[in-house]
Design a protein around this motif. Structure first.
Motif, PDB file in Angstrom:
ATOM      1  N   ARG A 412       0.833  -1.203   0.000  1.00  0.00           N
ATOM      2  CA  ARG A 412       0.000   0.000   0.000  1.00  0.00           C
ATOM      3  C   ARG A 412       0.872   1.258   0.000  1.00  0.00           C
ATOM      4  O   ARG A 412       0.595   2.221  -0.729  1.00  0.00           O
ATOM      5  N   THR A 413       1.915   1.249   0.801  1.00  0.00           N
ATOM      6  CA  THR A 413       2.822   2.396   0.829  1.00  0.00           C
ATOM      7  C   THR A 413       3.496   2.597  -0.523  1.00  0.00           C
ATOM      8  O   THR A 413       3.652   3.736  -0.995  1.00  0.00           O
ATOM      9  N   GLN A 416       1.073   4.254  -2.858  1.00  0.00           N
ATOM     10  CA  GLN A 416       1.001   5.682  -2.546  1.00  0.00           C
ATOM     11  C   GLN A 416       2.194   6.435  -3.112  1.00  0.00           C
ATOM     12  O   GLN A 416       2.067   7.553  -3.646  1.00  0.00           O
ATOM     13  N   ALA A 464      -4.542   4.490  -1.789  1.00  0.00           N
ATOM     14  CA  ALA A 464      -3.782   5.725  -1.601  1.00  0.00           C
ATOM     15  C   ALA A 464      -4.603   6.853  -1.001  1.00  0.00           C
ATOM     16  O   ALA A 464      -4.041   7.864  -0.573  1.00  0.00           O
TER      17      ALA A 464
END
Length: 542
Positions: A412-413, A416, A464
């Motif tokens: 997920r990071t 983003q 994000a």
């Protein structure tokens, strides 16, 4: 961008429901239509074309967009608005510009005076003692609520076939799905059963139905709209947003519901930008549009790929600068989502056990509290909800947390970071909303993974927290497909400006808005299957 019309012209009920929400509002302010007339026209059309989602789908070939119709209250609110306008004075001047324009509400948003079921047997008949914040704001603006719309159970699904109370049909072809989980809201808007509606988007649940029904769907920036009073699916991903026939209507509805809410700890502190003004500008000149190379891989319907390429060329001709960008971790977003989302589902739905929340099932002869909980959850949850609870519980279990849930959060990071890098090069990102057009009812329910793949392009925005909009891009084999734009967080106004310009471009090319090209619905026994309509040879509307 909307079609021009004469606000003073006579309009019958059928013409009234086909106006945009902003056109309806203008007629109300001009006094050429009353809110009671407007609400009644929608209620009459619902009675004529919607049918009953709780009836057998083979016997009821209505659109089946609504789970509950709120006729009495909607007419009462409409009458109040009409009385205030007729009296004039300061109270009339203080009315919201949209006052009297009706709206539909997805059935996972709690609403006093109406059942809120999340389309689940677990909550069948439940009446909320309080309103969600977005409903508070709808009521403050005096928008009559037409009713609650069908959805996949607890918002888990991509076709509105996982509702415990029956499927919703796509108004473009009653044998096809309207998308999900918010297919009821999108179908209601597309079938002229509501001018606009509220939905919730966890991985594409507003945008995919918009693409399948030729309408506009928006996932605002995470935190731009309060989630207080929205039955949670995955709290770090859920976001309430508008479904509408035009970009300007969607902007107007988001303006009503947006803004800080102290009851939601994730609510953004700032006031929303003027979204209506952004939609009115509708400009593409000099805009840098990033076409995501990683979302043009195999898996898209050939017709969608061809239409998308043609739309990209048209955007370039209209003055936009087209830049191909790479978001290398988007390919892993789907897998990360289907670990993070079910993990949060397993936590959020633990409360529905027949003891704390939910309808209770007691085994024959009684039983322990554990047996009551087991019987309740077995009977109250459908197969897709159970599947996601089990997956999420496994991902969070001791020994697997770091390997699955922890790794998914790292992805997920990276997603983003991909967005951040891309937005250093371009103003917005562009991709097809979904890999194909609306598929047939029953086509994908036997293979959940295939249905999950429909979220391939929409999921990254939820991971994000950035805003996304789906705008009709045209027709592929007679069915709508959607163009998805995403923008940096807090730049919702930019999406409305771009969306309105694209909407105008597509309308000019097609001769009319995509939503206006939908086939007319057929009444009662006259309703035919998509195959029957396709083989019509009598010269009438197929």
């Amino acid at each position: 961008m909307t079609e021009t019309f004469d606000v003073n012209a006579e309009a019958g009920a059928d013409q009234l429901v086909r106006l945009t929400a902003l056109q309806m509002a203008e007629r109300l302010r001009a006094g050429t239509t009353t809110s009671v007339e407007l609400v009644q026209a929608h209620l009459d059309r619902i009675a004529e074309f919607d049918g009953d989602p709780r009836a057998d789908a083979a016997e009821d070939r209505g659109v089946r967009a609504y789970l509950h119709v709120n006729a009495e209250e909607a007419l009462a609110v409409a009458a109040e608005v009409d009385a205030i306008r007729a009296a004039g004075g300061a109270e009339a001047e203080a009315l919201h510009p949209l006052a009297g324009v009706p709206v539909a509400i997805k059935d996972n948003i709690v609403t006093v005076g109406q059942p809120t079921t999340a389309a689940s047997r677990m909550l069948d008949g439940w009446m909320s003692p309080y309103d969600a914040t977005v409903i508070d704001r709808i009521r403050a603006a005096r928008l009559p609520i037409l009713g609650k719309t069908n959805m996949d159970e607890f918002a888990m699904g991509g076709s509105t076939e996982y509702s415990a109370f029956g499927v919703t049909r796509n108004p473009w072809d009653l044998d096809r799905v309207p998308g999900g989980s918010g297919g009821g809201s999108a179908a209601a808007v597309a079938a002229f059963l509501a001018p606009f509606a509220l939905g919730s988007d966890t991985g594409g649940s507003i945008r995919e139905p918009a693409a399948f029904t030729g309408t506009v769907g928006v996932k605002p920036t995470y935190g731009a709209v309060s989630r207080f009073g929205v039955i949670a699916m995955a709290s770090s991903l859920d976001q309430v947003g508008p479904a509408a026939r035009t970009v300007a209507d969607a902007a107007a509805l988001q303006q009503v519901i947006a803004g800080h809410d102290e009851r939601d700890s994730t609510s953004l502190p700032e006031e929303p930008a003027d979204l209506g003004a952004a939609a009115a500008r509708g400009n593409l000149s000099g805009l840098r549009i990033g076409v995501i190379a990683d979302l043009r891989e195999d898996g898209y319907h050939p017709g969608v790929k061809a239409a998308f390429d043609a739309d990209v060329a048209a955007l370039r001709e209209a003055g936009a600068e087209i830049v191909e960008v790479s978001c290398p971790h988007f390919h892993a977003a789907l897998g990360a989502y289907y670990l993070i989302m079910p993990s949060e589902v397993s936590s959020n739905l633990a409360r529905f056990d027949g003891v704390r929340y939910g309808n209770r099932v007691v085994p024959a002869g009684g039983g322990t509290i554990e047996q009551v909980m087991g019987a309740t959850r077995a009977a109250g949850f459908g197969p897709e909800v159970k599947r996601r609870i089990i997956l999420g519980t496994y991902a969070l279990s001791a020994g697997y947390y770091d390997a699955y849930y922890g790794s998914a959060q790292k992805v997920r990071t990276l997603v983003q970071q991909d967005f951040a890098a891309a937005f250093e090069q371009v103003d917005v990102l562009l991709s097809p909303t979904a890999p194909g057009t609306a598929f047939a009812l029953g086509e994908q329910t036997k293979d959940p993974v295939t249905m999950y793949l429909n979220d391939y392009a929409t999921i990254p925005a939820n991971l994000a927290g950035v805003p996304g909009i789906s705008v009709p891009g045209g027709l592929v084999d007679g069915l709508p497909y959607g163009l998805q734009f995403t923008a940096p967080a807090r730049e919702d106004a930019r999406l409305y400006e771009v969306g309105a310009a694209v909407e105008a471009l597509v309308t000019r090319r097609g001769g009319s808005p995509v939503w206006a090209q939908a086939p007319e619905l057929e009444k009662g026994a006259q309703r035919r299957t998509g195959a029957e309509r396709a083989t019509t040879t009598d010269g009438g509307a197929a």
